[in-house]
Design an enzyme around this catalytic site. Structure first.
Site, PDB file in Angstrom:
ATOM      1  N   ARG A 158       0.717  -1.077  -0.005  1.00  0.00           N
ATOM      2  CA  ARG A 158      -0.282  -0.262  -0.128  1.00  0.00           C
ATOM      3  C   ARG A 158       0.722   1.306  -0.015  1.00  0.00           C
ATOM      4  O   ARG A 158       1.753   1.160   0.434  1.00  0.00           O
ATOM      5  CB  ARG A 158      -0.557  -0.407   1.233  1.00  0.00           C
ATOM      6  CG  ARG A 158      -1.996  -0.675   1.079  1.00  0.00           C
ATOM      7  CD  ARG A 158      -2.834  -0.349   2.485  1.00  0.00           C
ATOM      8  NE  ARG A 158      -3.605  -1.261   2.697  1.00  0.00           N
ATOM      9  CZ  ARG A 158      -3.294  -2.075   3.833  1.00  0.00           C
ATOM     10  NH1 ARG A 158      -2.688  -1.799   4.183  1.00  0.00           N
ATOM     11  NH2 ARG A 158      -4.844  -2.690   4.112  1.00  0.00           N
ATOM     12  N   SER A 180       8.401  -4.734   6.551  1.00  0.00           N
ATOM     13  CA  SER A 180       7.776  -6.105   7.273  1.00  0.00           C
ATOM     14  C   SER A 180       8.678  -7.159   6.552  1.00  0.00           C
ATOM     15  O   SER A 180       8.458  -8.465   6.646  1.00  0.00           O
ATOM     16  CB  SER A 180       6.523  -6.573   7.103  1.00  0.00           C
ATOM     17  OG  SER A 180       6.228  -5.484   6.977  1.00  0.00           O
ATOM     18  N   ASP A 189       6.300  -4.036  10.734  1.00  0.00           N
ATOM     19  CA  ASP A 189       5.112  -3.881  11.140  1.00  0.00           C
ATOM     20  C   ASP A 189       4.830  -3.905  11.945  1.00  0.00           C
ATOM     21  O   ASP A 189       3.499  -3.268  12.789  1.00  0.00           O
ATOM     22  CB  ASP A 189       4.110  -5.105   9.301  1.00  0.00           C
ATOM     23  CG  ASP A 189       4.286  -6.001   9.844  1.00  0.00           C
ATOM     24  OD1 ASP A 189       5.624  -6.629  10.735  1.00  0.00           O
ATOM     25  OD2 ASP A 189       3.839  -7.046   9.100  1.00  0.00           O
TER      26      ASP A 189
HETATM   27  C1  BG6 Z   1      -1.559  -4.954   7.210  1.00  0.00           C
HETATM   28  C2  BG6 Z   1      -0.339  -4.136   8.088  1.00  0.00           C
HETATM   29  O1  BG6 Z   1      -2.371  -4.640   7.513  1.00  0.00           O
HETATM   30  O2  BG6 Z   1      -1.071  -6.419   7.995  1.00  0.00           O
HETATM   31  C3  BG6 Z   1       0.569  -4.855   7.256  1.00  0.00           C
HETATM   32  O3  BG6 Z   1      -0.649  -3.001   7.068  1.00  0.00           O
HETATM   33  C4  BG6 Z   1       1.047  -6.235   8.167  1.00  0.00           C
HETATM   34  O4  BG6 Z   1       1.640  -3.625   7.506  1.00  0.00           O
HETATM   35  C5  BG6 Z   1       0.487  -7.027   7.466  1.00  0.00           C
HETATM   36  O5  BG6 Z   1       2.482  -6.512   7.898  1.00  0.00           O
HETATM   37  C6  BG6 Z   1      -0.013  -7.972   8.761  1.00  0.00           C
HETATM   38  O6  BG6 Z   1      -0.867  -8.898   7.538  1.00  0.00           O
HETATM   39  P1  BG6 Z   1      -0.766  -9.849   6.677  1.00  0.00           P
HETATM   40  O7  BG6 Z   1      -1.685 -10.928   6.534  1.00  0.00           O
HETATM   41  O8  BG6 Z   1      -1.504  -8.987   5.774  1.00  0.00           O
HETATM   42  O9  BG6 Z   1       0.434 -10.723   5.647  1.00  0.00           O
HETATM   43  C1  GLC Z   2       8.215 -11.866   8.525  1.00  0.00           C
HETATM   44  C2  GLC Z   2       9.017 -10.981   8.754  1.00  0.00           C
HETATM   45  C3  GLC Z   2       8.475  -9.763  10.272  1.00  0.00           C
HETATM   46  C4  GLC Z   2       7.331  -9.204   9.918  1.00  0.00           C
HETATM   47  C5  GLC Z   2       6.688 -10.702   9.979  1.00  0.00           C
HETATM   48  C6  GLC Z   2       4.742 -10.171   9.678  1.00  0.00           C
HETATM   49  O1  GLC Z   2       8.551 -13.128   9.921  1.00  0.00           O
HETATM   50  O2  GLC Z   2      10.165 -11.393   9.176  1.00  0.00           O
HETATM   51  O3  GLC Z   2       9.512  -8.594  10.153  1.00  0.00           O
HETATM   52  O4  GLC Z   2       7.322  -8.531  11.031  1.00  0.00           O
HETATM   53  O5  GLC Z   2       6.354 -11.775   9.058  1.00  0.00           O
HETATM   54  O6  GLC Z   2       4.598 -10.073   8.162  1.00  0.00           O
END
Ligand code: BG6
Ligand code: GLC
Length: 994
Positions: A620, A681, A735
């Site tokens: 995003r 992340s 994240d």
């Molecule tokens: C989102 C966050 O809502 O959730 C992200 O904005 C995060 O930063 C993500 O990585 C984690 O959930 P998923 O299911 O999208 O991996």
């Molecule tokens: C993976 C990444 C980590 C992140 C997590 C959740 O473990 O290494 O940085 O926070 O996924 O998205």
């Protein structure tokens, strides 16, 4: 004779019908029964009747004047009786007509009756009302039908009215196409039905012993003795079952009243009697009602049958109900056969208005007056008696057998069902009727014969109509609870009324069409009674028991005990300490990365910011406006193709800049140079807020040339390549940190961030003095744990299962992120798929036939787990999901698949809780508190969408960290908001420094 005027009013009669039927009644007096069709109670023939069906639509039914009275049973149900007409009846109609009329029940009354039956069914199934319910809706613990793989010898004992039937069935695992069967019937000695219970069971055991002696050769007997011989017991009485082989008799009926049995476990009584006969290898493994046996008998030959009705001496029906509706058991998955025991319908008075004086007399003379009121109107044990009482009353009124000796009618049971059937089924003249009556010792005139036949037909026709009404209630109930527009279902039929009365099935068909038009029943007559089905139940029970053992064996390694979880918690704690300590950090599997974020938001942050959110399901770009009043944001999702995720670093970052430029253009932000917060992340060694070296890629990313590089710099370089000047990267956060900050804006107690999505990870506020990897002892710093890698050093090897190892080996980073691979959305579906493959190989699923689709990696996405585990989701829907995957799952397959999903997701939630328990306990100890109150900001699709994950997580966390009071706050707007807040603080500090 009681007057019908004293009965409660019939609610649903309509004046127009009343008038027409009354008029017809008067006209129908007269013609001699032998010369013209007798127009008894079905005298709306020739009328067009307006009918309102349950859904309020109106049908017009035209009746044929010359229609055979029997053909018009459904018309019969339409004769409307009102108190007014009744009064006229008693003065203007003949006793015969009144008697006949009393047996006819208006269609609208049948609708009401069906409604009552459905209400009673719900009452019987509900935990709260079950105890008072008349229709007991007893669980049978039969949840599966035969699948054809059943094999071996099965003994069946059936307790019938005057007989014991013994049966030996050999199944060959050939689809049950050609079972071999031997049977023997034993007559029950006089008086045993009312004698001592022990004598009854001893007699049954003797029958078994004698049967085995006669049917099994001495050689076979010897080998049988070594193996146990499973026995299924058909016991057609109302029992409270708590297992397939545990059933307490609630009450006797149908003339049985053996002492010392009510309240006892009938299986135990039989087993004890069998043991007394020294037949120790005979093992009573299943007890069932005769309806259940019938359902199973009719279920063979590839036509699943989900309802069975026994219309015999007694009357009853069973059907496959959604298990979660059977609240009296703990079973929530799949379906369970429920024995309705509908014979007791009306014992609370709901049938009083249709109970005739003749029914009353039969009831009064029975062993159990006031009980089983419905059964007494429809069971063949009572039909002859109802007729006898009708004839007694009519002869007293001099309406029949005038001037002849009728003393024979005083004898209870003189009118057998066979007599009734002979009379009813005979369509040609009165010769047979006359003969039957004469054999009984009556001297009937021609006219008497016609009248007796009319009475018999009315009574038997009513029995069929009432059976159809009960059946319609079940049909509609099934249709509604399965949320179907239309239900097509097979209905097994058994009993002397079904086989003996030639119009029975036709009446069932016609009446159910009127009462349950949304259902299409197909009737299957049971050819071999309930015995073969009972053998099947027994065989299925054994197959399921063996299957259960194997399933448990497969799933056992996934099931973690409290001690296992405590150990995981302790190991996590150890790894946390190692990660925080400068000397051990490099070798710790949990890296405990400093984030340079030292405060949660305090509400003073302000400004407009760009944010990026990379590494979850969606990439995003956002613009976030932080003001004193609050935060507003706009965002856009962009796709990162797999080719870019796994291409070169330059391609990836160029693509990201392209997306940012597109976004700024769309948002009219091209002229501004906004500070940007970057949620990235992946694990990074942060040197400052805006300097972060990528340690390794995770979650399917592998863009080359990035590991070891400063990600912020990579982004700046790409911006330069693209000559994009509209942004200034000021902060990079994980994240988890973005989530904690975003939630911290709303709840100052939020000091933990948790992600359970594509990947899993957590961060929390640690005391600086404990962070050996950063200079300084003051205050706190948020630590990005990168717990996904927990176990990469082998410390969790003891909990990895075969399935986990296979899943790990097929990822692009084998041996890495081992904890994450047990928990997060990217992997759970694959774990499930591996288990399903093994179960198929072991013949536990899909009848052992591997589906090519199931061999496809990632075919089983984690979102399926979430849907499959939805509480109360009909198995039909599960099967639909599976058929999308081209998996042709049977009903049992679906139930088992749900169990697999549950085992995998439960373990994930528990492990996540063990990790979190280590965190909160450490925070509590850090702060020297007896009790810690803290909030966890959470995000991630698995956590958000899975129906039980969060509950399981929270419950386990409470168990593992009882001194911590942990609340969970769902991050609504993603972590971009948090990244912007971090950027706000960073730019404020930067400005202050300038
Ligand atoms: C989102 C966050 O809502 O959730 C992200 O904005 C995060 O930063 C993500 O990585 C984690 O959930 P998923 O299911 O999208 O991996
Ligand atoms: C993976 C990444 C980590 C992140 C997590 C959740 O473990 O290494 O940085 O926070 O996924 O998205």
């Amino acid at each position: 004779m009681n007057s019908r005027n004293t009965r409660p009013k019939i609610q649903h009669s309509r004046p127009d019908q009343r008038r027409s039927s009354g008029a017809e009644e008067r006209n129908s007096e007269g013609p001699s029964p032998s010369t013209a069709p007798v127009l008894g109670p079905m005298t709306v023939m020739g009328q067009s009747c307006l009918l309102h069906d349950r859904r309020g639509s109106v049908k017009i039914l035209h009746r044929d004047e010359n229609m055979d009275p029997l053909m018009s049973m459904e018309v019969d149900t339409r004769v409307s009786v009102s108190p007014l007409t009744q009064r006229r009846d008693s003065t203007l109609t003949t006793p015969i007509q009144r008697a006949l009329r009393s047996f006819s029940i208006p269609l609208e009354r049948l609708h009401v009756m069906k409604g009552h039956m459905m209400q009673d069914m719900c009452k019987g199934l509900s935990r709260q009302t079950h105890a008072q319910a008349k229709v007991r809706m007893l669980p049978t613990y039969i949840c599966a039908t035969p699948n054809g793989t059943e094999k071996g010898n099965f003994l069946v004992v059936e307790l019938c009215q005057n007989q014991i039937r013994t049966l030996l069935v050999t199944l060959y695992g050939d689809g049950n196409m050609s079972p071999h069967m031997m049977y023997k019937i034993f007559d029950m000695p006089e008086g045993i039905m009312q004698g001592e219970g022990e004598a009854l069971f001893d007699f049954i055991a003797q029958c078994v012993s004698q049967f085995l002696a006669e049917t099994i050769s001495p050689d076979a007997a010897q080998s049988e003795e070594r193996q146990s011989l499973p026995l299924g017991f058909v016991f057609p009485f109302s029992c409270r079952q708590t297992q397939l082989d545990k059933a307490e008799l609630l009450s006797w009926s149908k003339g049985f009243s053996c002492s010392g049995v009510v309240g006892k476990d009938v299986v135990q009584l039989l087993q004890a009697a069998i043991n007394k006969q020294e037949l120790c290898h005979v093992d009573v493994v299943a007890l069932m009602n005769d309806t259940v046996g019938t359902m199973m008998t009719c279920s063979t030959e590839g036509r699943p049958c989900e309802i069975a009705m026994v219309a015999d001496k007694g009357s009853n029906c069973c059907f496959m109900a959604e298990a979660y509706l059977v609240e009296t058991t703990d079973e929530t998955s799949g379906r369970m056969c429920v024995n309705t025991e509908w014979g007791c319908f009306g014992d609370d008075g709901t049938l009083n208005d249709v109970f005739t004086p003749y029914d009353e007399s039969v009831d009064e003379e029975s062993n159990n007056p006031g009980e089983k009121r419905f059964e007494k109107m429809v069971g063949s044990l009572y039909l002859g008696e109802i007729i006898r009482h009708t004839l007694i009353a009519l002869s007293a009124e001099k309406a029949i057998f005038t001037g002849t000796d009728v003393s024979v009618l005083k004898e209870k049971g003189v009118f057998t069902m066979q007599h009734v059937l002979d009379i009813v089924n005979n369509e040609e003249g009165m010769t047979v009727v006359k003969r039957v009556l004469e054999v009984l010792g009556l001297q009937p005139s021609e006219r008497d014969c016609g009248r007796v036949q009319q009475i018999c037909r009315a009574v038997v026709g009513r029995a069929a109509t009432l059976h159809a009404t009960g059946l319609s209630a079940i049909l509609s109930y099934m249709c509604q609870t399965r949320e179907m527009e239309m239900l097509t279902v097979n209905v097994g039929l058994e009993g002397e009324l079904c086989t003996g009365y030639f119009r029975f099935e036709e009446i069932l068909q016609n009446v159910s069409k009127l009462l349950a038009p949304e259902c299409i029943p197909t009737f299957l007559a049971s050819r071999d009674g309930s015995g073969r089905g009972a053998a099947m139940v027994t065989a299925v029970a054994l197959r399921l028991a063996a299957q259960r053992r194997e399933v448990d064996e497969v799933l056992a390694p996934l099931r973690l005990s409290h001690a296992d979880l405590q150990k995981v918690q302790a190991l996590m704690r150890e790894e946390m300490e190692r990660g925080l300590c400068k000397e051990t950090n490099a070798s710790a599997s949990v890296r405990m990365l400093p984030t340079y974020v030292s405060h949660t938001p305090d509400g003073t942050e302000q400004g407009d910011f760009l944010a990026l959110d990379l590494g979850g399901t969606n990439f995003r770009v956002l613009v976030v406006r932080v003001t004193e009043e609050g935060i507003s944001m706009a965002s856009e999702i962009y796709v990162i193709p797999v080719a870019i995720m796994q291409g070169t670093g330059n391609e990836l970052f160029d693509h990201i800049i392209d997306c940012i430029m597109d976004f700024q253009t769309k948002q009219n932000l091209v002229t501004e140079r906004l500070p940007l917060g970057f949620t990235f992340s992946f694990p990074c060694q942060q040197v400052g807020l805006d300097k972060a070296l990528l340690l390794t890629w995770t979650k399917g990313f592998s863009a080359s040339g990035c590991v070891g590089q400063d990600v912020v710099q990579l982004l700046r370089d790409a911006a330069q390549r693209k000559q994009h000047l509209g942004m200034k990267v000021v902060a990079l956060v994980n994240d988890t940190v973005g989530t904690m900050m975003a939630c911290g804006y709303d709840d100052p107690k939020c000091e933990i961030g948790l992600i359970v999505g594509t990947g899993t990870n957590a961060c929390y506020m640690e005391e600086m003095k404990n962070v050996g990897t950063v200079e300084g002892d003051q205050g706190r710093m948020c630590i990005n744990m990168e717990w996904g890698a927990f176990g990469d050093n082998g410390c969790l090897d003891h909990i990895f299962t075969h399935f986990d190892r296979v899943v790990d080996e097929t990822t692009i980073n084998p041996g890495k992120q081992r904890f994450e691979k047990l928990i997060s959305g990217m992997y759970l579906g694959e774990i499930v798929r591996q288990i399903l493959l093994v179960m198929t190989e072991k013949q536990l699923l899909f009848q052992g036939k591997p589906s090519p689709k199931l061999q496809t990696k990632d075919i089983f996405q984690t979102k399926f787990l979430s849907t499959i585990e939805l509480n109360g989701l009909a198995l039909r829907q599960i099967r639909a999901i599976l058929s999308e995957l081209e998996l042709d799952a049977s009903f049992e397959d679906s139930v088992l698949m749900r169990e697999v999903c549950q085992a995998v997701s439960l373990r994930a939630a528990q492990l996540c809780a063990a990790g979190l328990a280590a965190v909160v306990e450490k925070m509590r100890e850090n702060r020297g508190l007896e009790q810690l109150s803290v909030t966890v900001g959470v995000d991630g699709t698995l956590y958000k969408l899975h129906p039980c994950f969060s509950q399981n997580l929270q419950k386990t966390l409470k168990d593992l960290a009882p001194n911590c009071n942990v609340s969970f706050l769902l991050s609504e707007d993603g972590s971009g908001k948090g990244a912007a807040l971090v950027a706000a603080v960073a730019s404020r500090n930067a400005n202050a420094m300038q």
